[in-house]
Structure formats: structure tokens, C-alpha cells
Write an enzyme that holds these catalytic residues in place. Structure first.
Site, mmCIF file in Angstrom:
data_model
loop_
_atom_site.group_PDB
_atom_site.id
_atom_site.type_symbol
_atom_site.label_atom_id
_atom_site.label_comp_id
_atom_site.label_asym_id
_atom_site.label_seq_id
_atom_site.Cartn_x
_atom_site.Cartn_y
_atom_site.Cartn_z
ATOM 1 N N HIS A 142 0.824 -1.216 0.000
ATOM 2 C CA HIS A 142 0.000 0.000 0.000
ATOM 3 C C HIS A 142 0.858 1.266 0.000
ATOM 4 O O HIS A 142 0.367 2.347 0.302
ATOM 5 C CB HIS A 142 -0.956 0.019 1.205
ATOM 6 C CG HIS A 142 -1.682 -1.275 1.409
ATOM 7 N ND1 HIS A 142 -1.239 -2.244 2.288
ATOM 8 C CD2 HIS A 142 -2.773 -1.776 0.800
ATOM 9 C CE1 HIS A 142 -2.060 -3.302 2.229
ATOM 10 N NE2 HIS A 142 -2.991 -3.039 1.337
HETATM 11 S S1 FES Z 1 1.680 -0.420 3.335
HETATM 12 FE FE1 FES Z 1 0.106 -1.842 3.784
HETATM 13 S S2 FES Z 1 1.216 -3.581 4.449
HETATM 14 FE FE2 FES Z 1 2.742 -2.119 4.011
#
Ligand code: FES
Length: 177
Positions: A142
């Protein structure tokens, strides 16, 4: 006067010396590699018991990140360059989401070594080393970005990569746990 037997014997002895030297070289290489491999892969019983794990830092080159498991958890051991250490030390704490000076995340006198858990503090993915805007880690799940001290700088992760319990046994050996 040289006999036929002597002319044959001489090259044979040289061959033997060459082979013997080669064998010593091979043993030398094997013994240099073995401690590295053995530290990378502690036996299953050791891991299962959660016993402390010793790690030889000697083979880890500057700029390299090595992974090791302790108590089933992934840990990064990073040999930071001088530039990476300076960047980590010169950050303004007010700019950090989870403010922590670099000095609180490394051992005194060993600032080139960073030891942190290797799972993103968002949802647990494994961040990629030497990636991201701060050249620390980038989490591809993410988009969380960590700096060369493992501190969260961008993205959804709420906190820094935690530092596990460890201690230096010598300048080139640590014990995790
Ligand atoms: S940014 Fe979501 S698990 Fe690393």
C-alpha cells in the site's frame, strides 16, 4: 646426470603441490562461507524454542541488508553506509509521524548497524530494501515508505519498524533475543 625417473618425478611433485594448494584454498573459502550460511539459517529447534540467535556481521558488506528469522519473525540487519547514517541522524524529529531519534534505534558506537523487524507496521507485508523516496524501505502493498532508520515517512503504516531486543557480543557479532 639426470635419470628418466627424476624427470618424471619432478613434475609429479609440482602437480601434487598445486593440488594441495588448491585444496587449502577450497577449504578456506568453505570455512569463510559457512559461518554466514549457518547464521542465516538457524536450525528449526533453535527457532521453535525461541532461543537467542547469534549472528556474525563480518560477511555483511556496507550497504547490504540481510534477513534472519527469530521466533518466527522476520528481522532485517542492515549495514548502513556513512551517507545513510548521516541522513538518518539529520532528520528533523518534528517531521516524523512516529518521532524517534536515530540514536534511540541503534546501539551506541555501532551506528552503522540497524536491526529492525521486517514486516510493515500497516498490514504486515515485507518492505523492499534500498527503495522508496528515502532509500530505506518501500512497502509494495500500500505504499508505505521507511527511511534508513526504519522510521515511517510516507504511506499508511502508523509506526516505525520496531527494533527487536539484541546486543553486541563483539564489534562483529550480535545476539538477537
Ligand atoms: S503499506 Fe500496507 S502492508 Fe505495508
Amino acid at each position: 646426470m639426470m635419470t628418466v625417473a627424476q624427470t618424471v618425478a619432478e613434475p609429479t611433485r609440482r602437480d601434487f603441490l598445486f593440488i594441495a594448494t588448491g585444496a587449502v584454498g577450497a577449504v578456506g573459502v568453505a570455512s569463510a562461507i559457512w559461518p554466514f550460511i549457518s547464521q542465516m539459517a538457524p536450525d528449526a529447534a533453535t527457532i521453535a524454542a525461541g532461543a537467542p540467535v547469534e549472528m556474525d556481521l563480518g560477511p555483511i558488506a556496507e550497504g547490504q541488508i540481510v534477513k534472519i528469522f527469530w521466533r518466527g519473525k522476520l528481522i532485517f540487519v542492515r549495514h548502513r553506509t556513512k551517507k545513510e547514517v548521516e541522513e538518518a541522524q539529520n532528520v528533523v524529529l518534528a517531521d516524523l509521524r512516529d518521532p524517534q531519534p536515530d540514536s534511540a534505534r541503534v546501539k551506541e558506537g555501532h551506528s552503522q548497524w540497524l536491526v529492525v523487524y521486517g514486516n510493515c507496521t500497516h498490514l504486515g507485508c515485507v518492505p523492499l530494501g534500498n527503495e522508496g523516496a528515502f532509500n530505506g524501505w518501500f512497502c509494495p502493498c500500500h505504499g508505505s515508505v521507511f527511511d534508513t532508520s526504519g522510521r515511517i515517512r510516507q504511506g499508511p503504516a502508523p509506526t516505525n519498524l520496531p527494533v527487536p531486543p539484541y546486543a553486541f557480543l563483539s564489534d562483529s557479532k550480535i545476539q538477537i533475543g
